[in-house]
Write a protein that holds these residues in place. Structure first.
Motif, mmCIF file in Angstrom:
data_model
loop_
_atom_site.group_PDB
_atom_site.id
_atom_site.type_symbol
_atom_site.label_atom_id
_atom_site.label_comp_id
_atom_site.label_asym_id
_atom_site.label_seq_id
_atom_site.Cartn_x
_atom_site.Cartn_y
_atom_site.Cartn_z
ATOM 1 N N LEU A 1 -1.947 0.840 -4.730
ATOM 2 C CA LEU A 1 -1.844 -0.594 -4.448
ATOM 3 C C LEU A 1 -0.976 -1.281 -5.499
ATOM 4 O O LEU A 1 -1.172 -1.081 -6.700
ATOM 5 N N GLN A 2 -0.013 -2.068 -5.036
ATOM 6 C CA GLN A 2 0.829 -2.863 -5.920
ATOM 7 C C GLN A 2 1.038 -4.246 -5.315
ATOM 8 O O GLN A 2 1.061 -4.404 -4.088
ATOM 9 N N VAL A 3 1.190 -5.232 -6.166
ATOM 10 C CA VAL A 3 1.563 -6.568 -5.707
ATOM 11 C C VAL A 3 3.012 -6.816 -6.113
ATOM 12 O O VAL A 3 3.524 -6.211 -7.062
ATOM 13 N N GLY A 4 3.668 -7.715 -5.391
ATOM 14 C CA GLY A 4 5.080 -7.971 -5.666
ATOM 15 C C GLY A 4 5.445 -9.430 -5.457
ATOM 16 O O GLY A 4 4.654 -10.223 -4.943
ATOM 17 N N TYR B 1 8.238 -5.293 -7.760
ATOM 18 C CA TYR B 1 6.863 -4.806 -7.686
ATOM 19 C C TYR B 1 6.297 -4.643 -9.097
ATOM 20 O O TYR B 1 6.915 -3.998 -9.949
ATOM 21 N N PHE B 2 5.125 -5.208 -9.323
ATOM 22 C CA PHE B 2 4.511 -5.184 -10.643
ATOM 23 C C PHE B 2 3.703 -3.898 -10.851
ATOM 24 O O PHE B 2 3.148 -3.343 -9.903
ATOM 25 N N GLY B 3 3.644 -3.463 -12.091
ATOM 26 C CA GLY B 3 2.875 -2.267 -12.420
ATOM 27 C C GLY B 3 3.652 -0.996 -12.152
ATOM 28 O O GLY B 3 4.751 -0.995 -11.593
ATOM 29 N N LYS B 4 3.072 0.125 -12.556
ATOM 30 C CA LYS B 4 3.719 1.427 -12.383
ATOM 31 C C LYS B 4 3.505 1.942 -10.959
ATOM 32 O O LYS B 4 2.381 1.989 -10.474
ATOM 33 N N THR B 5 4.596 2.356 -10.333
ATOM 34 C CA THR B 5 4.485 3.011 -9.033
ATOM 35 C C THR B 5 3.975 4.432 -9.206
ATOM 36 O O THR B 5 3.113 4.898 -8.460
ATOM 37 N N PHE C 1 0.852 -1.182 0.000
ATOM 38 C CA PHE C 1 0.000 0.000 0.000
ATOM 39 C C PHE C 1 0.897 1.245 0.000
ATOM 40 O O PHE C 1 1.604 1.514 0.979
ATOM 41 N N ASN C 2 0.877 1.983 -1.099
ATOM 42 C CA ASN C 2 1.684 3.195 -1.223
ATOM 43 C C ASN C 2 0.932 4.361 -0.583
ATOM 44 O O ASN C 2 -0.153 4.732 -1.032
#
Length: 217
Positions: A162-165, A187-191, A130-131
């Motif tokens: 939200l990101q998953v890793g 970490y997958f996806g764009k931060t 959770f960013n």
């Protein structure tokens, strides 16, 4: 007889407690993070991303398998303060931009641990992250002149909440409950998703290395 029965019950309770499959612990250490640049609009060149230093800390719950099993599970709740360094040059006016980005994050890793020997385990798993907040300070320089600006990525709606890793690492137990561990996180996806803002290149591919120490009670 009644007193003996009570004594036996207490003894069994203590014995069962001593064999509890659950162990709680704490851990903390250094976080070394990198945020890659994905230049999708060809307005920049000389892009580079380097590792920045931060920290992490929190608690863990270790779950043991059946007696004699070399496998254990672990769930953690960690707070991480990450820092990234990026630089690039604008193609239009050859301005060099040096950026420093901070990210506050709560991470919940779940891993499986395989003990090669009683004091050493190999760990693999996944995480939900959770960013919470992120700011970027950009320093621009060109022809002996320069300036700086600060951007709140959350206020600008750039920050992905939200990101998953995925993770992998090792843990070594020094003495009793004390341990050291090292872990690689991806970490997958764009931060940071800049959407229609073409003043900066896109950012994604966040990764980190965590090295720390902890104690299991």
């Amino acid at each position: 007889m009644r007193k003996i029965g009570i004594a036996l019950l207490l003894a069994c309770s203590v014995s069962s407690y001593g064999k509890s499959p659950l162990r709680f612990g704490i851990k903390a250490g250094t976080d070394i993070s990198r945020l890659g640049i994905a230049n999708n609009n060809a307005m920049f060149n000389n892009e580079s991303a380097s590792f920045g230093f931060g920290f992490y800390g929190g608690g863990l719950l270790e779950i043991s398998g059946p007696a004699g099993s070399k496998f254990k599970g672990q769930v953690e709740a960690l707070f991480a303060q990450r820092n990234f360094k990026n630089s690039y040059t604008t193609m239009a006016d050859f301005i060099t931009i040096d950026q420093k980005t901070s990210l506050s994050q709560i991470s919940v890793p779940v891993s499986v641990k395989y003990f090669i020997i009683p004091s050493l385990s190999v760990n693999v798993g996944a995480s939900v992250n959770f960013n919470l907040a992120s700011k970027t300070k950009a320093d621009a320089s060109a022809f002996n002149t320069g300036g700086s600006t600060e951007i709140d990525n959350k206020e600008q709606d750039y920050l992905q909440t939200l990101q998953v890793g995925a993770l992998g690492g090792i843990t070594y137990y020094i003495y009793k409950g004390f341990f050291v561990d090292a872990r690689y996180n991806y970490y997958f996806g764009k931060t940071l998703d800049l959407k229609n803002d073409r003043s900066r290149p896109g950012f994604n591919n966040m990764s980190s290395i965590q090295i720390g120490i902890g104690y299991k009670f």
